[in-house]
Design a protein around this motif. Structure first.
Motif, PDB file in Angstrom:
ATOM      1  N   ASN A 165       0.838  -1.183   0.000  1.00  0.00           N
ATOM      2  CA  ASN A 165       0.000   0.000   0.000  1.00  0.00           C
ATOM      3  C   ASN A 165       0.881   1.245   0.000  1.00  0.00           C
ATOM      4  OD1 ASN A 165      -1.372   2.175   1.992  1.00  0.00           O
ATOM      5  ND2 ASN A 165      -2.939   1.163   0.753  1.00  0.00           N
ATOM      6  N   GLU A 166       0.477   2.276  -0.733  1.00  0.00           N
ATOM      7  CA  GLU A 166       1.304   3.470  -0.866  1.00  0.00           C
ATOM      8  C   GLU A 166       1.421   4.258   0.432  1.00  0.00           C
ATOM      9  OE1 GLU A 166       1.030   5.304  -5.178  1.00  0.00           O
ATOM     10  OE2 GLU A 166      -0.931   4.477  -4.621  1.00  0.00           O
ATOM     11  N   HIS A 167       0.518   3.992   1.372  1.00  0.00           N
ATOM     12  CA  HIS A 167       0.632   4.587   2.710  1.00  0.00           C
ATOM     13  C   HIS A 167       1.309   3.619   3.688  1.00  0.00           C
ATOM     14  CE1 HIS A 167      -1.745   8.107   1.683  1.00  0.00           C
ATOM     15  NE2 HIS A 167      -2.720   7.337   1.222  1.00  0.00           N
ATOM     16  N   CYS A 168       1.745   2.472   3.156  1.00  0.00           N
ATOM     17  CA  CYS A 168       2.389   1.418   3.962  1.00  0.00           C
ATOM     18  C   CYS A 168       1.433   0.808   4.983  1.00  0.00           C
ATOM     19  CB  CYS A 168       3.647   1.945   4.654  1.00  0.00           C
ATOM     20  SG  CYS A 168       4.975   2.363   3.492  1.00  0.00           S
ATOM     21  N   HIS A 169       0.162   0.753   4.651  1.00  0.00           N
ATOM     22  CA  HIS A 169      -0.823   0.068   5.495  1.00  0.00           C
ATOM     23  C   HIS A 169      -0.948  -1.371   4.981  1.00  0.00           C
ATOM     24  CE1 HIS A 169      -2.743   4.278   6.276  1.00  0.00           C
ATOM     25  NE2 HIS A 169      -1.674   4.063   7.012  1.00  0.00           N
TER      26      HIS A 169
END
Length: 386
Positions: A203-207
């Protein structure tokens, strides 16, 4: 007088016979000898490839240079080539005692296989339902499969070690990726599969919490995780950073639009790479592919990325750790000064810089390939001994 005429006739007949023999020799043997000489002269004069092709085409239609043994010679050459290839494969097989199959179920798999491993796929048609390839790195033999026909439960699993490439960027992709992990879990539990690693487009938010339950460190079965973006999980022990790579060209794009984009990169000394949802973007790697220096906006984006346990030099920790020759800026107000400096560079300096970037990028990919292989070998083989 009669005797003189008889001798003259005999002499003429003998001369005629000698001439006939010479003519026959010339017809049947002379042309065959002259053919190579003519070919050599043509090569010395720099005969164009098109003329050579036309000559070969004419030879099949019965020209003077036709060789009736040409087919047998080609067959013999092909046989020798196949024999040599078999010997090479046998010698390689003896040295590759570690087999890994890669299941490419995300587009980033093509970057891994075609760019980092420089592997080929058969068939070459990108719309094919099933594509496969193989490569040898060190003592590891890799096979790669991808395509819509690669579906859980519908293809044979005859290897002990698998790398599964997944897309976990969005919820819909996470659901699909989870189904693959559950399938792999069943293979491990039934002892049809021994070791599993995952390459994840995170995920681009690192979630990426959804995959945590599958990691071996948390009681799961995924021994190694190679994750894209600056995840705080990265520890260089069982979780490693992986590059985003180039974008997969979309079907709605045309050959013309692709060529225009490539030409723009080739003609640009610098390529601007502003942040999006994440700092890392495809354009960085696409610019490197054509020697255009990325000017990267070096700031952290919103989300949970950064603050790695092994290094706090985020974002783009992987690229920075390998001394990427980019221009990093914190604010676009710095750009005018950079452009002014560009004006002072002579053409030769720009050419040399482009060459250095291309050389670095090739080294970057080669280094990743070797690291990836060494990590798999050390982890999977060590666990075998354990």
């Amino acid at each position: 007088m009669r005797l003189t005429r008889k001798r003259l006739c005999s002499f003429l007949i003998a001369l005629y016979c000698l001439f006939s023999l010479y003519a026959a020799y010339h017809v049947f043997f002379g042309r065959r000898r002259r053919a190579p000489a003519a070919s050599s002269r043509g090569l010395r004069k720099g005969v164009a490839p098109a003329r050579e092709r036309r000559g070969r085409e004419q030879s099949t239609l019965g020209s003077e240079e036709w060789n009736p043994w040409e087919g047998d010679e080609k067959n013999e050459q092909q046989h020798r080539f196949k024999t040599s290839l078999q010997i090479l494969n046998k010698s390689t097989k003896g040295k590759t005692d570690f087999h890994v199959q890669i299941w490419g179920k995300a587009a980033i798999g093509l970057y891994l296989w075609e760019h980092i491993f420089e592997g080929l796929l058969d068939p070459t048609d990108v719309t094919a339902q099933w594509r496969e390839g193989n490569s040898v790195v060190g003592r590891t033999y890799y096979s790669f499969i991808t395509g819509p026909a690669v579906v859980p439960g519908y293809f044979p699993v005859d290897v002990n070690n698998v790398v599964l490439i997944l897309n976990g960027r969005e919820k819909a992709k996470v659901f699909y990726a989870t189904q693959w992990l559950l399938y792999a879990q069943n293979l491990v539990q039934t002892q049809k599969l021994q070791h599993l690693a995952v390459v994840l487009l995170g995920n681009e938010h690192c979630h990426n919490e959804w995959i945590s339950q599958f990691l071996k460190r948390n009681g799961g079965f995924v021994e190694l995780l190679f994750i894209i973006y600056d995840s705080p999980w990265i520890n260089d022990m069982d979780i490693f950073q992986w590059p985003l790579g180039v974008a997969t060209w979309q079907p709605q794009e045309t050959n013309e639009s692709l060529k225009n984009y490539q030409d723009a990169l080739l003609q640009s000394d610098l390529t601007l790479c502003p942040v999006g949802v994440n700092t890392e973007c495809y354009r960085i790697y696409e610019a490197c592919s054509y020697g255009s220096v990325p000017v990267v906006e070096d700031i952290m984006t919103a989300g949970s990325c950064g603050n790695m346990s092994v290094n706090h030099n985020a974002p783009l920790q992987l690229l920075k750790s390998m001394d990427a020759p980019f221009i990093f800026i914190k604010n676009w107000n710095e750009l005018p000064a950079i452009l002014e400096k560009e004006k002072t560079l002579i053409l030769q300096e720009k050419i040399q810089r482009r060459k250095m970037l291309l050389h670095w990028y090739q080294h970057f990919k080669t280094e990743l390939k070797m690291r990836f292989t060494n990590i798999l070998e050390s982890s999977f083989l060590m666990n075998n001994k354990g």
